[in-house]
Design a protein around this motif. Sequence first.
Motif, PDB file in Angstrom:
ATOM      1  N   PHE A  92      31.726  48.058  38.858  1.00 41.61           N
ATOM      2  CA  PHE A  92      31.267  49.342  38.354  1.00 41.61           C
ATOM      3  C   PHE A  92      31.782  49.640  36.945  1.00 41.61           C
ATOM      4  O   PHE A  92      31.068  50.235  36.146  1.00 41.61           O
ATOM      5  CB  PHE A  92      31.710  50.453  39.308  1.00 41.61           C
ATOM      6  N   VAL A  93      33.001  49.228  36.651  1.00 38.91           N
ATOM      7  CA  VAL A  93      33.587  49.425  35.322  1.00 38.91           C
ATOM      8  C   VAL A  93      34.323  48.140  34.948  1.00 38.91           C
ATOM      9  O   VAL A  93      35.272  47.759  35.638  1.00 38.91           O
ATOM     10  CB  VAL A  93      34.561  50.619  35.290  1.00 38.91           C
ATOM     11  N   SER A  94      33.886  47.496  33.891  1.00 44.34           N
ATOM     12  CA  SER A  94      34.485  46.216  33.497  1.00 44.34           C
ATOM     13  C   SER A  94      35.816  46.450  32.795  1.00 44.34           C
ATOM     14  O   SER A  94      35.840  47.052  31.715  1.00 44.34           O
ATOM     15  CB  SER A  94      33.543  45.451  32.575  1.00 44.34           C
ATOM     16  N   PRO A  95      36.945  45.995  33.363  1.00 43.59           N
ATOM     17  CA  PRO A  95      38.229  46.110  32.670  1.00 43.59           C
ATOM     18  C   PRO A  95      38.233  45.226  31.414  1.00 43.59           C
ATOM     19  O   PRO A  95      37.459  44.270  31.317  1.00 43.59           O
ATOM     20  CB  PRO A  95      39.239  45.593  33.710  1.00 43.59           C
ATOM     21  N   HIS A 385      15.761  60.515  38.122  1.00 45.18           N
ATOM     22  CA  HIS A 385      16.545  60.740  39.335  1.00 45.18           C
ATOM     23  C   HIS A 385      16.093  59.822  40.468  1.00 45.18           C
ATOM     24  O   HIS A 385      16.859  59.554  41.398  1.00 45.18           O
ATOM     25  CB  HIS A 385      16.429  62.206  39.766  1.00 45.18           C
ATOM     26  N   ARG A 386      14.867  59.345  40.400  1.00 44.07           N
ATOM     27  CA  ARG A 386      14.391  58.409  41.415  1.00 44.07           C
ATOM     28  C   ARG A 386      15.119  57.073  41.312  1.00 44.07           C
ATOM     29  O   ARG A 386      15.371  56.412  42.325  1.00 44.07           O
ATOM     30  CB  ARG A 386      12.877  58.197  41.271  1.00 44.07           C
ATOM     31  N   ILE A 387      15.444  56.701  40.109  1.00 48.89           N
ATOM     32  CA  ILE A 387      16.206  55.464  39.902  1.00 48.89           C
ATOM     33  C   ILE A 387      17.677  55.695  40.193  1.00 48.89           C
ATOM     34  O   ILE A 387      18.378  54.801  40.678  1.00 48.89           O
ATOM     35  CB  ILE A 387      16.020  54.960  38.459  1.00 48.89           C
ATOM     36  N   ALA A 388      18.162  56.907  39.908  1.00 50.74           N
ATOM     37  CA  ALA A 388      19.584  57.217  40.049  1.00 50.74           C
ATOM     38  C   ALA A 388      19.983  57.632  41.449  1.00 50.74           C
ATOM     39  O   ALA A 388      21.119  58.088  41.658  1.00 50.74           O
ATOM     40  CB  ALA A 388      19.966  58.317  39.062  1.00 50.74           C
ATOM     41  N   SER A 389      19.122  57.482  42.420  1.00 54.05           N
ATOM     42  CA  SER A 389      19.420  57.896  43.785  1.00 54.05           C
ATOM     43  C   SER A 389      20.673  57.195  44.321  1.00 54.05           C
ATOM     44  O   SER A 389      20.788  55.968  44.235  1.00 54.05           O
ATOM     45  CB  SER A 389      18.227  57.569  44.693  1.00 54.05           C
ATOM     46  N   ILE A 395      22.391  50.688  48.439  1.00 53.62           N
ATOM     47  CA  ILE A 395      21.632  49.532  48.918  1.00 53.62           C
ATOM     48  C   ILE A 395      21.736  48.378  47.930  1.00 53.62           C
ATOM     49  O   ILE A 395      21.907  47.212  48.326  1.00 53.62           O
ATOM     50  CB  ILE A 395      20.166  49.936  49.167  1.00 53.62           C
ATOM     51  N   LEU A 396      21.631  48.680  46.652  1.00 52.41           N
ATOM     52  CA  LEU A 396      21.757  47.633  45.638  1.00 52.41           C
ATOM     53  C   LEU A 396      23.144  46.995  45.677  1.00 52.41           C
ATOM     54  O   LEU A 396      23.285  45.772  45.567  1.00 52.41           O
ATOM     55  CB  LEU A 396      21.489  48.216  44.246  1.00 52.41           C
ATOM     56  N   TRP A 397      24.168  47.829  45.849  1.00 50.45           N
ATOM     57  CA  TRP A 397      25.530  47.295  45.936  1.00 50.45           C
ATOM     58  C   TRP A 397      25.675  46.393  47.155  1.00 50.45           C
ATOM     59  O   TRP A 397      26.253  45.303  47.066  1.00 50.45           O
ATOM     60  CB  TRP A 397      26.533  48.447  46.002  1.00 50.45           C
ATOM     61  N   GLY A 398      25.143  46.818  48.289  1.00 48.72           N
ATOM     62  CA  GLY A 398      25.207  45.999  49.492  1.00 48.72           C
ATOM     63  C   GLY A 398      24.471  44.680  49.324  1.00 48.72           C
ATOM     64  O   GLY A 398      24.957  43.613  49.734  1.00 48.72           O
ATOM     65  N   LYS A 439      20.091  45.986  38.068  1.00 46.97           N
ATOM     66  CA  LYS A 439      19.496  47.166  38.672  1.00 46.97           C
ATOM     67  C   LYS A 439      20.561  48.168  39.117  1.00 46.97           C
ATOM     68  O   LYS A 439      20.355  49.383  39.046  1.00 46.97           O
ATOM     69  CB  LYS A 439      18.637  46.754  39.873  1.00 46.97           C
ATOM     70  N   LEU A 440      21.699  47.659  39.574  1.00 52.75           N
ATOM     71  CA  LEU A 440      22.799  48.551  39.954  1.00 52.75           C
ATOM     72  C   LEU A 440      23.343  49.277  38.730  1.00 52.75           C
ATOM     73  O   LEU A 440      23.620  50.486  38.779  1.00 52.75           O
ATOM     74  CB  LEU A 440      23.899  47.744  40.645  1.00 52.75           C
ATOM     75  N   GLN A 441      23.509  48.563  37.624  1.00 55.41           N
ATOM     76  CA  GLN A 441      23.961  49.198  36.388  1.00 55.41           C
ATOM     77  C   GLN A 441      22.968  50.267  35.938  1.00 55.41           C
ATOM     78  O   GLN A 441      23.364  51.351  35.487  1.00 55.41           O
ATOM     79  CB  GLN A 441      24.135  48.142  35.297  1.00 55.41           C
TER      80      GLN A 441
END
Length: 530
Positions: A92-95, A385-389, A395-398, A439-441
């Motif tokens: 989620f956040v690149s160190p 907001h449809r993309i940001a759901s 689901i994308l993370w899973g 897509k998650l980003q």
Amino acid sequence: MVSLWGSKNGDDQHTDGDSANDEVNSQQQPRQSRDADERTRLLPPRNDGYLDPDDPAVSPYNLFSVRAVRYVGVLFLIISFLWWVLLLVSIFVSPPMMHSRGSGFFDFSFTTLTAGNLLIGLLFFSTPSRAMEWSSLVIAVLLLLDMIIVLAVQRLRSEEGWVGIASVIWATVMALYNVMSDRVVAWGKQEEEERLTGRKETRRTLREWCAVLTATVIMIVMIVITILLTATLILRSRDASLKPPGERYFVDGDKYKIHLACVGNITFDAHGKKIPTVLVEAGELPFEDTMDDWIYNSYRNGTIDRYCYYDRPGFAWSDNAPSPHSAGMTSDALSEALARAGEEGPWVLVSAGVGSIYSRIFSSRHVRDVHGLFLIDGLHEDLLHRIASPTRGFILWGRGIISPLGYDRLLGAIFKHRTREDRVYGKSAYQAGKFIKAKLQENLVAGSLTKNEVSQARNIQTPFTPLVVVSSGIEVRRDNEWERKQEDLTKITDNLISWDVVNRAPHRVWLTREGRTILEKRLGELVRAK
């Protein structure tokens, strides 16, 4: 006095005086008179100086070497867990210094496998078995093969980076450590049994058999997971041999590469002015499998003289960008790639779906170079907001977490004969970890950074830029809000050339003959607009 460990010579029991014998007999007399119950000892006590095999004192933990191996295993588990947490955060956040040009899901999977392997070894530490030893050895061999593949294939090595390489090496070493620790415990168990009971114990209690069975089942599952990881890596190494049609350029301080390709030659009109180059921004899927056909056909039939396209970070041949990553950051990366390629415009921007967000931001940052905007059923900023759901993001993370198993790509390659082209940019591209990460980003910042950027772009956009909007008739009839927002897109500039609603066309308008005809016609008009 009786020895603590008993006596090996039964005759020594008669060395005490008669008074002592009488006292013992008098104390034991009541016990002999009682009836036998569940507490009555069935076998007489051992008098050979050895302990019973079931005595808790008979344990491999008596040996310092065994205890040391366990303590080291706990330390390795703690290190693996901390590394696992860091990799989870980096999705989620690149160190700093930890960005990998790949998806980052593979190194997370290797670390998860490592932590699980160590945890199973510690949970069943005191019950070593041949099944556990051989299972650990199989996992170690497979991970060693994974390490060789990652190090040998240049594309995989660059995508995984030092983080992925360190993760697979650590997983391999820990698997070998598990094999060694199982052997050490087995040796220590045998040593203590021979020392304290006089022989090696060959039987197991029901509890030990249950532990061995549980450990074996878990290890078999882990072997299957490792096999899937290895097979997916082999597929990735195969796909890495597919050459891109264009060139890949480093962007963002050489953190990752963007694929950019141009077709055709620069041409000039009768007045010596350079005819604009069409710069294509794909929609939800890679350009090569969606818009390439009709754009190339427009080039072949002379509607346009030249066009360029690129793959957004994570798509097709482009690397993943560091997280978080917004549409504006992608536009900046495209600008840098164009500059490195020596491409200067002028441009006519053609985009579809969510790609319209990216092209509008790019246009606002290159107002002098953009000579036209062409939006094909574009996404409005109010519908981000449809993309940001959050549900979509979860689901994308899973999907990303399980993507290294590659079961869908493996099944496609085996039973559906999917090719490397299908996996890189075609029908199976959406199954790749890189694509899912992109897509998650997109999901994570769509409602914040990206929305702010496109809102600013609308205010910056010059009002005299020629604009063409083509909408899907199916989407317009299906969704009233989509229809209203399509109409609002026609007002982002004051120079609307046309707005067409293709009745029977889906979201990908070019899939119908009528849609393709209208697209080619409007594109020619826009390129030659004054």
